[in-house]
Structure formats: C-alpha cells, structure tokens
Design an enzyme around this catalytic site. Structure first.
Site, PDB file in Angstrom:
ATOM      1  N   TYR A   1      -1.476  -1.256  10.326  1.00 41.58           N
ATOM      2  CA  TYR A   1      -1.802  -1.329   8.962  1.00 41.58           C
ATOM      3  C   TYR A   1      -0.277  -0.898   8.267  1.00 41.58           C
ATOM      4  CZ  TYR A   1      -3.761  -1.280   4.369  1.00 41.58           C
ATOM      5  OH  TYR A   1      -4.073  -1.507   2.983  1.00 41.58           O
TER       6      TYR A   1
ATOM      7  N   SER B   1       0.934  -1.215   0.164  1.00 47.01           N
ATOM      8  CA  SER B   1       0.053   0.084   0.029  1.00 47.01           C
ATOM      9  C   SER B   1       0.863   1.199  -0.261  1.00 47.01           C
ATOM     10  CB  SER B   1      -1.017  -0.051   0.949  1.00 47.01           C
ATOM     11  OG  SER B   1      -1.447   1.244   1.529  1.00 47.01           O
TER      12      SER B   1
ATOM     13  N   SER C   1       2.583  -2.941   8.749  1.00 44.79           N
ATOM     14  CA  SER C   1       2.547  -4.308   8.085  1.00 44.79           C
ATOM     15  C   SER C   1       2.918  -4.154   6.536  1.00 44.79           C
ATOM     16  CB  SER C   1       1.188  -5.008   8.344  1.00 44.79           C
ATOM     17  OG  SER C   1       0.049  -4.432   7.563  1.00 44.79           O
ATOM     18  N   LYS C   2       2.281  -3.226   6.037  1.00 47.40           N
ATOM     19  CA  LYS C   2       2.590  -2.916   4.810  1.00 47.40           C
ATOM     20  C   LYS C   2       3.942  -2.701   4.242  1.00 47.40           C
ATOM     21  CE  LYS C   2      -1.517  -3.951   3.142  1.00 47.40           C
ATOM     22  NZ  LYS C   2      -1.757  -5.079   2.128  1.00 47.40           N
TER      23      LYS C   2
END
Lengths: 253, 82
Positions: A157, A144, A160-161
């Site tokens: 988030y 992302s 993790s990306k």
C-alpha cells in the site's frame, strides 16, 4: 455559488466514485456546480451515489479501470455526453495489510494496477487535446500519508501511494505547458468502507493506536473532498506538483 | 481442492509465523497465542496463508477466538486435511 472556489461549469471525472472519498467528492462537486462523471465497477453502487447528487449534467459509467484498453472509450463517451474535461480525481484504490513475508508478486501487481497505473493511464488519455478543456484542467490523485510514512504490514500500500506522489511531480512538469495542474492529496485515516474493513481485521489495541495517531481524530470523507475542491478550483491556479496533506495532524508527529 | 497433510500445514504455519528453528515443535495442541512469534501481523500472515492454500477467507474476529492449531484446523474445516 459565485466564488473563486466554485466548480461551476467544470466537468470532473472521478474514479472510485461509488464509495468513500470518491463518492463524497462527487456529491460536494455537484453541490458546487460541477458536472461529474462517476466511474466505478458496481452499477448499483454508482446509482446510489448518483441519487445523492445535486442536479447537473452528470454521468455514471460502470467500468473496471484495470481493463486499461477500455479507458479511452470511457473518456470519449464522457466527453461526448458531458463535455471536455476540466478536472480528474483518481480516488479508486485498494488497501492491503500483510507482512512482507506473505506478499506475492500478484498482490503488488493488483495494488499498483488500481492505485497507480489506471490513474496514470486515465490522466494520459484525458490530457489529449480532443478531450481536455482548452482553458486548462486540474488532476488530483488521492494518495495517502502512507505515501510518505511507513507502517508495518503496508509495503504494498505505502509503495503504491508513494508512486502516486512522485508520478504526480513528473506529470505536473510534463503537463504544465497544456495548463494542466497535477497534485496529490494525502489523507490520514478517514472513516470509509475501506478503513472500516481494515479495522475489522485489526485487534482492538491496534485500532486504538491508529486513533491516537490522529490528534484531531479520524477524518471524514468530506474533509478530503473539500481539499480536492480547492485543488480543482481556480483558487489553486498556481499550484502544481505538490502534496496537500489532510490528516488531522498524523504526520506532524 | 486437494487435501493437505497435517505435517505440511504445520510447516506452512511455521513459515507464516517465521519460526525458523527447525527443532521448535508445533503440535495440534500448541497454543498459538503463547508463541513468541505471535503478533497482529503474524495473524494476517496466517490468514493469507489459509486464503492461498484453502481459498478460504477467515475473518480475524473468528481467528482471535481460537487458541490451538487444532482449533485453527476446525475453523478451516477438518475435511481439508488428511
């Protein structure tokens, strides 16, 4: 279609194939001649994707990919029924918007298990000689723009990306000798079930801010599927360890 | 699920809102939206706190309709409090 961008005769395994970007990847790849192996939890939703595919030797496997010890069987079964793997797209992912103060260790573990660890475990298994196409393969991780940019409420988030991006680089170096290319696609906000759910939890003004951050407007699942197609195709023969940003201009600001 | 004391709930709420001033009084009538600490992220914090303590997922669309602490407790269900 006889073109350098064709996916004819490629066997491509896709996680998160029952919705959003993963589902659209499956549909587009099948149209370009690939055989696709769809992995997701929900049998019913997998069937909905399956019904939209162009004809081919496709397979659906309903499996929770965080049950790591089941993954080898998933790959073994895929190779037996479809053939050796020449492409892998890790599109399974979960989103979480929560301020740092409310984060719990189990939340990070949950996000990382789906977004990162399951993808890397599958890559490990697929790259075994007995499962991988002998002429080489291409792995694509759906990261992302949040993997390179921050946003408040997104520590879990974003991290993790970001892990996908750095892991991709290390993996690319390690797997180059097997002629496996490894890359990331970094979407901006794409209209999917996941982003709709996120929008439902945001006040009106935040929605507008997010829209405004994308000079070309929000993306469609197709926009990401096309980028993945390129990385999976022979046209991307010399591309590995890199990030392809597909974000309608979000990160240009 | 065990019932929660209103006093404990207010402390959880203060934590979710990051109200560190112990003297700042929060009552059942306090209008959450008028608090300096209230913003879109604190809403998510409060929703997560409710999920954790009451195993209840409040949609933010419902949340933004309420104003007071008491209204929030109605949303969770008064039966959860003592």
């Amino acid at each position: 279609m006889n073109s350098i961008f064709s996916l004819k005769n490629k066997n491509i395994l896709i996680t998160g194939a029952s919705s959003g970007i993963g589902r659209q990847c499956a549909i587009i790849f099948s149209q370009l001649g690939a055989n696709v192996i769809l992995i997701a939890r929900s049998k019913e939703r997998l069937k909905q994707t399956f019904d939209k595919l162009e004809k081919g030797n496709h397979l659906t496997i309903s499996q929770d990919i965080t049950e790591y010890n089941k993954l080898e069987e998933v790959v073994r079964c895929s190779v037996e029924k479809v053939g050796k793997i020449s492409g892998f797209v890790h599109s399974a992912g979960i989103e979480m918007t929560l301020p740092l103060r409310s984060m719990q260790p189990s939340y990070y573990e949950n996000i990382f298990s789906v977004n990162v660890i399951a993808g890397f475990e599958l890559a490990k298994i697929i790259s075994k000689k007995k499962y991988i196409n002998k002429d080489g393969a291409s792995f694509v991780f759906i990261s992302s723009v949040m993997g390179i940019l921050g946003q408040s409420g997104k520590v879990g988030y974003c991290s993790s990306k970001g892990a996908l991006i750095s892991g991709t680089k290390a993996m690319a170096l390690e797997l180059a000798k097997k002629n496996i290319r490894v890359n990331c696609v970094l979407p901006g906000v794409v209209e999917t079930e996941m982003s709709n759910k996120m929008f439902e939890n945001l006040p009106e003004e935040s929605k507008k801010t997010i829209m405004d951050m994308h000079p070309l407007g929000l993306g469609k699942p197709n926009d990401i599927a096309h980028a993945c197609t390129y990385l999976l195709s022979d046209a991307a023969r010399w591309i590995t360890g890199t990030n392809l940003i597909v974000d309608g201009g979000y990160s240009a600001k | 699920m065990e019932k929660m004391k209103i006093e404990d709930f207010i402390n959880e709420l203060k934590e979710a809102l990051e109200i560190e001033n112990e003297d700042q009084e929060i009552t059942l009538e306090t209008n959450l939206k008028e608090l300096e600490e209230y913003d879109s992220l604190s809403v998510l914090s409060i929703i997560a706190m409710i999920d954790k303590n009451f195993d209840k997922q409040i949609p933010s669309a419902d949340f933004i309709k309420i104003t007071t602490v008491s209204g929030l407790m109605d949303l969770i269900g008064k039966e959860h409090f003592v």
